[in-house]
Design an enzyme around this catalytic site. Structure first.
Site: not given
Length: 282
Positions: A177, A149, A62, A216
């Site tokens: 995540k 991630y 993002t 998240v």
């Protein structure tokens, strides 16, 4: 507890909250018309979300982490740390090799980040053993906890479930995540007892991913109170989260553009400029 956001319940007496429980906001990267990261914009953005979130995550997808220059990455992470006022800062790293990730992880440590968030090295040629060793090397290089991630779009490869559990067992692994896109796999990971917090990283899956430790969320840039309340009262607010995601364009491949446009409209950031004129990464 002082500073607890609306909708986020305090732990029971004698009970400590799991690390990163609640909502972590994946921050956009404010950019001036000259491509600089203005500290006042970062301060306003962080100030607008901080009362409602558990942690701040700059420079990931993002935040257009794949497109930031070294200077932009350093500035946004550094500014967020300076404005965090004690809120944990998880520095996002999107680089293709272990050496590059480790270098940025060391810089994140010098800047004062709490932890780093990173994918595996990029490419379908990367072996499961290399993925495991990558996370061990990054944690060792920086001396910071590492959030895995878990995805495949950015890296172009997939961590197999057995490998992910071995990575979770590494001393430097702080959390996962999970943005792999499979609620069933998220629930299977939870059932396997990974020993670290599991955070769901895709807004459209938060109602299907089981009892994860945290969310998240890019949505928290513009709707931080809603996100905090939704997490604390799930599944009561699932529909509100879906509606807000649709309203703010989070289903678009360039979702960060619409978030920046809204933040600019609200005068939280001074420009809706993005780091790249075309294209996106998830």
């Amino acid at each position: 507890m002082p500073g607890e956001p609306p909708g986020r319940p305090a732990p029971a007496p004698g009970e400590e909250r799991a690390p990163y429980a609640g909502v972590t906001v994946v921050l956009v990267t404010p950019l001036s018309d000259r491509g600089e990261v203005p500290r006042p914009d970062v301060a306003r953005l962080v100030g607008s979300v901080r009362p409602h979130v558990t942690a701040l995550l700059p420079a990931l997808s993002t935040g257009e982490g794949w497109a930031l220059t070294d200077r932009q990455w350093q500035d946004v992470v550094g500014h967020v740390v300076e404005c965090a006022d004690g809120t944990p800062v998880l520095a996002g790293i999107q680089c293709p090799t272990t050496a590059e990730v480790a270098a940025r992880a060391r810089l994140a440590a010098r800047l004062g980040a709490t932890a780093v968030v990173a994918t595996t090295p990029y490419g379908p040629h990367v072996t499961q053993r290399e993925m495991h060793d990558h996370y061990a090397a990054v944690a060792d290089a920086a001396g910071l906890p590492v959030v895995v991630y878990h995805e495949s779009v950015i890296s172009g490869n997939t961590i197999e479930p057995a490998t992910l559990l071995r990575i979770c067992a590494l001393p430097g692994t702080a959390a996962v995540k999970d943005s792999a896109g499979s609620p069933a796999d998220t629930r299977a990971l939870l059932a396997a007892g990974p020993g670290v917090p599991v955070l769901q990283g895709l807004e459209d899956l938060v109602s299907d991913c089981g009892d994860v430790d945290g969310w998240v969320m890019a949505l928290a840039n513009v709707e931080p109170a809603l996100c905090a309340t939704a997490f604390a009262t799930r599944p009561v607010y699932d529909g509100a989260v879906r509606d807000a995601c649709a309203h703010h364009g989070l289903d678009r491949p360039d979702w960060y553009r619409s978030l920046k446009a809204e933040l600019h409209r609200r005068r939280v950031i001074g420009s809706a400029r993005t780091a790249t004129p075309e294209g996106s990464r998830t």
